[in-house]
Design a protein around this motif. Sequence first.
Motif, short mmCIF file in Angstrom:
data_model
loop_
_atom_site.label_atom_id
_atom_site.label_comp_id
_atom_site.label_asym_id
_atom_site.label_seq_id
_atom_site.Cartn_x
_atom_site.Cartn_y
_atom_site.Cartn_z
N ALA A 197 -12.79 2.73 -0.36
CA ALA A 197 -13.92 3.65 -0.56
C ALA A 197 -14.87 3.11 -1.62
O ALA A 197 -16.09 3.27 -1.51
CB ALA A 197 -13.40 5.02 -0.97
N TYR A 198 -14.32 2.46 -2.66
CA TYR A 198 -15.17 1.89 -3.72
C TYR A 198 -16.06 0.79 -3.15
O TYR A 198 -17.27 0.76 -3.39
CB TYR A 198 -14.31 1.35 -4.85
N PHE A 199 -15.48 -0.11 -2.38
CA PHE A 199 -16.29 -1.21 -1.83
C PHE A 199 -17.25 -0.71 -0.76
O PHE A 199 -18.29 -1.35 -0.53
CB PHE A 199 -15.37 -2.30 -1.27
N MET A 200 -16.94 0.42 -0.16
CA MET A 200 -17.87 0.99 0.81
C MET A 200 -19.20 1.40 0.17
O MET A 200 -20.23 1.43 0.84
CB MET A 200 -17.24 2.21 1.48
N HIS A 201 -19.16 1.71 -1.13
CA HIS A 201 -20.40 2.19 -1.75
C HIS A 201 -21.44 1.08 -1.90
O HIS A 201 -22.61 1.35 -2.16
CB HIS A 201 -20.09 2.85 -3.11
N PHE A 202 -21.01 -0.18 -1.71
CA PHE A 202 -21.96 -1.28 -1.73
C PHE A 202 -22.70 -1.43 -0.40
O PHE A 202 -23.70 -2.15 -0.34
CB PHE A 202 -21.23 -2.60 -2.06
N ALA A 212 -21.71 8.32 4.97
CA ALA A 212 -20.66 8.36 3.94
C ALA A 212 -19.40 9.03 4.47
O ALA A 212 -18.28 8.65 4.10
CB ALA A 212 -21.17 9.07 2.69
N ALA A 213 -19.56 10.03 5.33
CA ALA A 213 -18.39 10.68 5.94
C ALA A 213 -17.62 9.69 6.80
O ALA A 213 -16.38 9.69 6.81
CB ALA A 213 -18.84 11.88 6.77
N LEU A 214 -18.35 8.84 7.53
CA LEU A 214 -17.69 7.80 8.33
C LEU A 214 -17.00 6.78 7.44
O LEU A 214 -15.88 6.31 7.75
CB LEU A 214 -18.71 7.11 9.24
N TYR A 215 -17.63 6.41 6.32
CA TYR A 215 -16.99 5.51 5.35
C TYR A 215 -15.70 6.14 4.82
O TYR A 215 -14.67 5.47 4.66
CB TYR A 215 -17.93 5.23 4.18
N THR A 216 -15.76 7.45 4.52
CA THR A 216 -14.57 8.17 4.03
C THR A 216 -13.45 8.12 5.06
O THR A 216 -12.29 7.86 4.72
CB THR A 216 -14.93 9.64 3.74
N ALA A 217 -13.80 8.38 6.32
CA ALA A 217 -12.81 8.37 7.39
C ALA A 217 -12.17 6.99 7.53
O ALA A 217 -10.96 6.87 7.73
CB ALA A 217 -13.45 8.81 8.70
N LEU A 277 -14.22 10.66 -3.35
CA LEU A 277 -13.72 12.01 -3.63
C LEU A 277 -12.74 12.50 -2.56
O LEU A 277 -11.86 13.31 -2.86
CB LEU A 277 -14.88 13.00 -3.71
N ALA A 278 -12.90 12.02 -1.33
CA ALA A 278 -12.14 12.62 -0.22
C ALA A 278 -11.24 11.65 0.51
O ALA A 278 -10.47 12.06 1.37
CB ALA A 278 -13.13 13.24 0.79
N CYS A 279 -11.27 10.36 0.18
CA CYS A 279 -10.54 9.37 0.97
C CYS A 279 -9.02 9.52 0.88
O CYS A 279 -8.30 9.03 1.74
CB CYS A 279 -10.95 7.96 0.55
N ALA A 280 -8.51 10.17 -0.18
CA ALA A 280 -7.06 10.30 -0.36
C ALA A 280 -6.58 11.75 -0.21
O ALA A 280 -5.44 12.06 -0.57
CB ALA A 280 -6.64 9.75 -1.72
N ILE A 281 -7.41 12.63 0.33
CA ILE A 281 -7.03 14.03 0.48
C ILE A 281 -5.81 14.19 1.38
O ILE A 281 -5.03 15.13 1.24
CB ILE A 281 -8.23 14.83 1.05
N PHE A 282 -5.60 13.24 2.32
CA PHE A 282 -4.46 13.35 3.23
C PHE A 282 -3.12 13.31 2.49
O PHE A 282 -2.08 13.68 3.06
CB PHE A 282 -4.51 12.24 4.28
N ILE A 283 -3.12 12.87 1.24
CA ILE A 283 -1.88 12.78 0.46
C ILE A 283 -1.56 14.10 -0.23
O ILE A 283 -0.40 14.36 -0.58
CB ILE A 283 -1.98 11.65 -0.58
N VAL A 284 -2.54 14.95 -0.43
CA VAL A 284 -2.34 16.17 -1.19
C VAL A 284 -1.17 16.97 -0.62
O VAL A 284 -1.16 17.32 0.56
CB VAL A 284 -3.62 17.04 -1.17
N ALA A 292 -10.10 14.23 9.20
CA ALA A 292 -9.97 15.36 8.28
C ALA A 292 -10.57 15.02 6.92
O ALA A 292 -11.30 15.83 6.34
CB ALA A 292 -8.50 15.74 8.12
N CYS A 293 -10.27 13.84 6.42
CA CYS A 293 -10.84 13.42 5.13
C CYS A 293 -12.36 13.28 5.23
O CYS A 293 -13.09 13.64 4.30
CB CYS A 293 -10.20 12.10 4.68
N GLY A 294 -12.84 12.76 6.36
CA GLY A 294 -14.29 12.67 6.56
C GLY A 294 -14.93 14.04 6.58
O GLY A 294 -16.01 14.25 6.01
#
Length: 443
Positions: free
Chosen positions: A187-192, A147-152, A204-211, A133-135
């Motif tokens: 998610a931050y370390f994924m950007h490397f 990036a969507a896979l990194y988010t997931a 932006l989306a990695c913590a949406i599941f908490i909303v 869902a976050c992805g």
Amino acid sequence: MIDKKYIELNAKAQLILRVGQLLMENSADTNRIVRSMKRTAAFANIFDEQIQIHITYTTIMITVSENNYHLTKLQKCQQHNVDMHVISEVSKLTWEAIEKDFSLEKFRYQLEQIVKKKNKYTSFIINLGAALACGGVGKMFGCDLVAALYTAFAAFIGFFVRKVCVKSKINPYVAIQISSFVATTIAYFMHFLPFSSTPWYPMLACAIFIVPGVPMINALEDMLDGYITAGMTRAMNTLLMVGAMTFGILFAIKIFNVTDFTHIEMISHQSYIIYVFSAFIASAGFSTMFDVPPRLLLVVGIGGIICVCVRTVSMDLLGVGMPIGTFLGALAISIIALKAVHWFHVPTHVLVIPSAIALMPGIFMYRLLFNIIDIDALNASELLSAVQSGVNATLVILAITVGVALPNIVARKYFDTLNCKRLRHALSERKYRQRTLHQLQQK
């Protein structure tokens, strides 16, 4: 000695309270809780003039009167989860008990069977659903597939950490802080990592599941329905959850000295087919978190598509801003759900809330966070931009809440009338069956 009629009245009161407790502990709105409790009372031959109900977020109190007996009882609500399956099944049971003429013992047994039923999804499936869902939300924000896979992946780890914290009986708000920190850090370390042209979007989306979408919508509905105490408490709980989530994200941003990445484009210009697939995955994934019945995953996924596509088309063709587009998307699915509930026989929230959560804002919130971190160094124009981001994020969240809640509140009087007619008919039929049975027994 205690009169048998008093013991019977006490048993009826306990049953009414148990129905209310189950609904409150699984995040039903207060109006539904009251309706279901009164329906249970009618099943037990206790009618409106004989019962008073007072509900807060943590306590349910009833006073019942029958003949010369008056009884007041309290029930504490020990936990607050989101389980759409329990809400749906308890609501169905209150009708079946009257229409099929259950005994008190059978009603109580069926109620406890609902509680004992295992979740429709395994822990792994729920974790995977939240991650996907976050992805999907990240893809709607504009990230590429990698990036969507990194988010997931970041969301998967964050959700798992939260689950471990809950099982360890850590304070729920602390659990939110920890899980949002972990998800944001990953998610931050994924950007490397290579292969992605949009490396910052996972944050932006990695913590949406908490909303806290369900408490937020319930809070507004309760207050608009006149249940101010319950609504204000739900609203405060929502603010604490958002605050805990924000603290965890801010802590990760600060400790790793994350570069301000909020210059990325706010609106994604992707093909509509991408929105369709992303919205479906997001809504179906969130559904597993809320224990939406598996038979409705396709329905909720289509609801997510409707929400997101109405918002996108409104913004692209009508030129409205994101708050108005979001409101129209939430409003559209909420209106459709008023009819769809009769097709699928579930409460409206089961269909609407998982669909609408995919509309949550992303970049606005993060722009506000970065401006909060550097607020001492902001000039006048930057401070104005920070306020603008905060207002826009708030308006989008309010747009989702109002869009979801408004049609249900407007149509409530009509549905209450239908439910009253159905209840009167069911009670009349039951009374006729009982009278006929009594006559046969006398013969």
